[in-house]
Design a protein around this motif. Sequence first.
Motif: not given
Length: 603
Positions: A258-276
């Motif tokens: 809790v309080g950390k961030s979770l990041v999903v990302y695509n190396y090939y297309h340079g895409q990512r999203a994050a949330s706490n």
Amino acid sequence: MVWGRLVTLLITVTSVCRTHAKVEGLTATAQFSQHGIVGKVVFTEINRRYVEIKVDVSGIRGDSKYNWEIRSLPVTQTSAVDKCSDHHLGRVYHAGTLGYTHGYLTEDGVKTFKESRVSIEGRYSIIGRSLLVTNVNKPSERICSTILPPVSETAEAVFVDPTTGSVSGRVTFSSSEQSGDLQIMSDLFFTAGTEPETWEWSVYGEVYNPSQPISNQEFNHVILDLSSDIGPVQIGGEAGSTRYLWTYTRQYTLEELVGKSLVVYNYYHGQRAASNIIKVESTRLKASFLFDEHEFGSVTLTQLSRYHPTQVEINLPKVKSLHIIEGDCVGGVLYNPFNVSTSVPDSGSSDQFPVGDISGRYSDLPHAFTDLNLPLHGAHSVYGKLVKLVLQDGTSVCTQLRKDTSRSTQGQSAKENIQDDEMLKSQKTDYEVTVSASVDDTLTEYRVKWKEPTSLSSSNVVAHRVYYKEYGLETVIGHKDVPLHKQEVLIIEPYVDLEFQWVELLADGSEGLATPYFDLYVEESFVYSSVFTPGAQTGQIEFDWSIPKASDQFLDVIPEYIVEWKEVGGPVSSSKVSGSSQTTLSGLKPGVDYYVRVRVRIY
């Protein structure tokens, strides 16, 4: 227009660290009540090698025989429609063919088996998966339930990042309280129907700032490398097409995430999203019955997640009957979203009664029980419906099921509670709010309107800031700044129920008084939207549509559709279509583009 990206990741984990050795006494239960079959299966670890399986079932008729097996995915308790299908439950899970090993279920009663190939902890844990019971002679008769631990806690992360494209979905994690294992189920998909992709994901120590572009933020301190530990996450081309469930056996507590961030990302297309990651409480609805402004009784419904059954608490004097209804107290009708035609007196499973027929399912009205046919999430939720009591003297009393916020104020000072109460009385009453929400595939278009209070807190108020978040959660998804007197805003998100809050925005950019969150829910759904050009000779448009799939739920009972059409810049015309999913529009201008959409009301 750039569509917002929203991915919801739900994490359920025990707050007790697990050990690598097997823990004796772990239990998990699958409770079911469908097709006249009522019972439960309890799994108990008795030593390092064996699990005891105790089956307690009733309702088996004649020479019927039932196969039973463990499936890889949990049951979604939001709808009775097709929830036990192979599509929803996935494949047979590791060593889960219990009917083959121990024989079919052929009679009522209690039976006990010992099983060495089933585990309640570790890599092949059955926690969070499902038990499927199938009538061998009638395969369409399928009974299913999620295998659940006694207690769990939940945290959640909500993603909003338009730079990563139109992705939405949910990932659910559940865990035995004692073992500490983390079950991770992903259901992520591209809303635009893009081809499936494989993305990486990790939990980072850095806190994500949702008010800043993700491109300006760095994430370096890896807490959990999920891609390395359990594999990358699959994002499908449509809802429900790529669902997976893993068991994560590393030693991490909920407090550590809790309080950390979770990041999903695509190396090939340079895409990512994050949330706490934030801790989430159960959905809790309450109907309070008052006499002379004092509560004399209540009905409380609690559901940990859409994969859990509903816990019911009844704190009432003796009554003749208790039902959940739609409409008003006098002319309202029994809430029956699945069109159950008849109830089974004094017997039967919960799905053989209308959702609102509580007295029918439980003639003695126990003070506390578990119900498998009382959804608090999704299109068939009982949220906002009326609880109707018939007292011993024949008097009827009704009150509405609303979100119970009593637990959310724990930890606040008495002064803060008083301020919240006063704000609720003055501000929420002054703001007259209406909302319409429409769904096109998985995207929801909220058109929110309100009437401003007759007086604001200061002459320095220059606008309203409208915050919005998913119903029942704490993390804010975003906000819109609206000039004074405009009193309307359009918000577009993937299919979720939203709550809205109004905050006064002052001339210096600071925020003034704020309302509580308005818990408004979806009432309408767009099921079709397109652009047509009428034929040059006929001036007609012929088209048809199909029932939509919204957030893994099917809208299966639709009394009528509303067809709307307009020229660019012109007025909207409409007509109603009943008993059909096709129509012809006539009298249109040949060669002129028309926007056409179909709308249906859902509850």
